[in-house]
Structure formats: structure tokens, C-alpha cells
Design a protein around this motif. Structure first.
Motif, mmCIF file in Angstrom:
data_model
loop_
_atom_site.group_PDB
_atom_site.id
_atom_site.type_symbol
_atom_site.label_atom_id
_atom_site.label_comp_id
_atom_site.label_asym_id
_atom_site.label_seq_id
_atom_site.Cartn_x
_atom_site.Cartn_y
_atom_site.Cartn_z
ATOM 1 N N GLN A 65 1.254 -1.333 0.110
ATOM 2 C CA GLN A 65 -0.180 -0.048 0.309
ATOM 3 C C GLN A 65 0.824 1.664 0.060
ATOM 4 O O GLN A 65 1.756 1.503 0.813
ATOM 5 N N LEU A 82 -3.629 4.284 -1.723
ATOM 6 C CA LEU A 82 -3.896 3.540 -2.824
ATOM 7 C C LEU A 82 -2.680 2.041 -2.917
ATOM 8 O O LEU A 82 -1.806 2.019 -2.277
ATOM 9 N N THR A 120 -7.662 -0.484 -5.814
ATOM 10 C CA THR A 120 -8.356 -0.332 -3.587
ATOM 11 C C THR A 120 -9.431 -0.781 -2.892
ATOM 12 O O THR A 120 -9.548 -1.317 -2.729
ATOM 13 N N ILE A 127 -7.017 7.784 1.386
ATOM 14 C CA ILE A 127 -7.472 6.825 0.263
ATOM 15 C C ILE A 127 -8.609 8.228 -0.315
ATOM 16 O O ILE A 127 -8.737 8.472 -1.045
#
Length: 363
Positions: free
Chosen positions: A193, A199, A212, A232
Motif C-alpha cells: 500500500q 492506494l 483499491t 484514500i
């Protein structure tokens, strides 16, 4: 009326004609649903697993599940049960190439088991894990760890799709057996990640957000929180503002991520997100009443992730066509459009009212 609620009520007009299109995709002879209008009118296509399971999701979400009679339910039960291979336990559509795409096979397994469970029944034959027909990576946690690292993330969407489609196989294991496999997955996902964006993998912003979202389904299946939700969120807000959403998945995936992360969003940003989302959906609405997956047309093979013309990425699957790829509505986009509508109301803390267009009997 609150401005967000007014925006969403007006947005419901996007579904004018949708349920008439939806009813037209049903095949009473098989109990299944076709992917698109061109699927229904061309002899080479038949109702498929994904479209039928997605149609069931639409009916459940819109409060239509009671419109099926007992006879209708038995038809759809027979449809899914007929798709199971007695020898291996997997569920397959008619197209022979489907068996060679592990993503489609894994998804068909999950869709079929979920549909049969909702209908109060079960498969006719033992499942793959019960007859040692699961993928080779299920033979040990070490084999699974090696397989995870072999999956290319050059296209985040496709790569993460492959990764998360191992989840149905893990879910079939006993909890004690599953534990070491989940440990390997969580360790690898944490390693890959991006700490800045939150993402996974490579590609355009929407491709990475879509990847994702795919991994989100893995985390949720095992009730594990998605890490770095704030990063995110910042990434998807930037994409909504500055990237063109040329695929319904690019519209739905940010909303599903937001719904899953449970963040407290500023009212102004939530309104902005809803407004962008509805405008993008409007561009994919078709004259037949449905929605297309892609901006220019409905993709004939929805199992192939969105790539630029001429682009190639490792592990690109063989195309398994479900329709002709015309400018038409398709079930994949339809189920996403309905989910977006209900998710936006949920994000806004609004009452979970059904679409007024859906409130009459179709079947």
C-alpha cells in the motif's frame, strides 16, 4: 428540503425507464438475466451468472425481491444450480474461455453461492475446496504467499481483482486453517500500500482507486478495517475533481470506498461528491433506459479491465463476450448505478427510500 436531499431527489430522474429496461433482460425460460439488449437479441449469447446475480442484487436493493413467485424463485435456483460443474464444483457460463480466467471463475463462485444462499438453498454438488479442486496456492500458506507476490500490479484494477478473488477460496476453509493465509495476505497488502495515497498498484488515478476498491472487498469479507482511509479519501476526492470518469466503475468505486470507510465528511464536500457523481452518471444513461459501463458504449466483455487503446498489462485475460458492445444499457452498469443511488443517500444520512420508478410488478 436539505440541498443534498434535493439534489439526490432530482437525481432519481436518471432512473426513468430503467426498470422497464431491467424487466426486459429477464429470460423466464431459464430463470436468468441477459447482460444487455444485444445479448438478448443475438443467438450466440445466453443469460449469464454475473448478470443474473447482479439482477438479484438490484431487486433486493430496490425492494423488489417479493415480486418473484415461488415458481420464479425455483427457476432462478435451477439456473444457478445448472451452472455448477459436477466434477469440480465450480460454476461456469457457457463460453469456454471463462474457465481460463481465474477472476471470472472466482467471481462466479461467489456470486452463485451468494444467490443460492439468499434463495434459501445450496449447490447440488460439493464445492471445490471439498474435493481438492481449489487453486494450487491453497495447498499451503507458503504457496499462497508466493502466489500473492506473483500477481502483477502494473494495472492496479486487474491485479487487485486477481488478489481479492482468492477470498472465496479462503472463506471456504475452516477458521483455524484460514488464519495463516489471512496473515500472509494482510502482511503483503500492508507492504504494497502506498503510504501517501493509500492506494495499491499502478495506473491512472481511477485505475488505482478501482484496484483499491477491489481489495476493499477482501478486507470486508473477513471483517478487517481498510487501512489509511484518510489518505484514500484525499486521493478519490482529487480524482473526482480532476479526472474524467469514462467507466461506471470509476463512478461507483469511490462511492463504495467512502461508504465502507465510514468517515465523517464535511457537508460541502459531500454535496460536491454527489454532484460530480450524478453528472458522471448522466453521461452513461442510454436511450433504452439502462446505463452503459463505458462512456462510448457497453463493453462486450466486461471482465476485461479498462485500458487505453493498444495498452497491455501482464495477466490480461481472454475476452469473454456477453454482448455486442453497442451503445446500450448493461446489467453491470445498472447494478452499479442503483448501488450508487442508495449509497449516496446513506452517506448523506437520509432515509433509505426506494426509487419510485421501481414500485410495480415486473415478473
Amino acid at each position: 428540503m436539505h440541498s443534498l436531499e434535493r439534489l439526490l431527489v432530482d437525481g432519481d430522474e436518471l432512473f426513468n425507464g430503467f426498470f422497464e429496461w431491467f424487466a426486459g433482460q429477464y429470460d423466464p425460460g431459464s430463470g436468468g438475466f441477459y447482460y444487455a439488449r444485444s445479448s438478448r437479441t443475438a443467438e450466440e449469447f445466453t443469460p449469464d451468472i454475473e448478470s443474473t446475480a447482479q439482477a438479484m442484487n438490484i431487486m433486493e436493493r430496490c425492494g423488489l425481491q417479493h415480486s418473484w413467485t415461488d415458481s420464479d424463485k425455483q427457476q432462478v435456483i435451477s439456473f444457478f444450480q445448472s451452472k455448477q460443474d459436477p466434477r469440480w464444483g465450480f460454476f461456469y457460463d457457457d463460453h469456454p474461455l471463462m474457465r481460463h480466467d481465474d477472476v471470472m471463475v472466482g467471481r462466479a463462485l461467489g456470486y452463485s453461492l451468494g444467490a443460492l444462499r439468499k434463495l434459501g438453498t445450496s449447490p447440488l454438488y460439493p464445492l471445490p475446496v471439498d474435493r481438492h479442486a481449489a487453486p494450487d496456492y491453497c495447498r499451503s500458506p507458503e504457496a499462497y504467499a508466493s502466489w500473492l507476490r506473483s500477481v502483477s500490479l502494473a494495472n492496479s484494477w486487474r491485479g487487485c481483482d486477481r488478489l481479492c478473488n482468492s477470498a472465496p477460496h479462503l472463506q471456504q476453509m475452516a477458521p483455524a486453517e484460514r488464519g495463516p493465509y489471512l496473515t500472509e495476505a494482510m502482511s503483503y497488502f500492508a507492504e504494497k500500500q502506498d503510504a501517501v495515497t493509500g492506494l495499491w498498484g499502478e495506473g491512472t488515478p481511477y485505475v488505482r482507486i478501482s484496484g483499491t476498491f477491489k481489495l476493499l472487498t477482501f478486507y470486508h469479507r473477513f471483517h478487517i478495517p481498510l487501512p489509511r482511509p484518510r489518505e484514500i479519501y484525499d486521493s478519490l476526492l482529487q480524482a473526482l475533481r480532476y479526472e474524467e470518469a469514462v467507466d461506471m466503475c470509476y463512478i461507483r468505486n469511490p462511492i463504495s470506498l467512502l461508504s465502507a470507510m465510514g468517515l465523517s465528511l464535511p457537508a460541502a464536500e459531500l454535496y460536491e461528491i454527489a454532484d460530480h457523481t450524478l453528472q458522471n452518471m448522466q453521461r452513461l444513461k442510454r436511450e433504452d433506459g439502462g446505463f452503459s459501463r463505458e462512456l462510448d458504449h457497453s463493453p462486450p466483455a466486461p471482465n476485461v479491465a479498462q485500458v487505453k487503446p493498444g495498452e497491455y498489462y501482464p495477466d490480461m485475460p481472454a475476452a469473454v463476450p456477453l454482448g455486442k458492445g453497442e451503445v446500450e444499457g448493461d446489467m453491470n452498469a445498472g447494478t452499479q448505478a442503483v448501488l450508487i443511488r442508495y449509497s449516496l443517500r446513506q452517506l448523506g444520512g437520509l432515509a433509505d427510500t426506494h426509487l419510485s420508478q421501481s414500485q410495480h410488478k415486473f415478473f
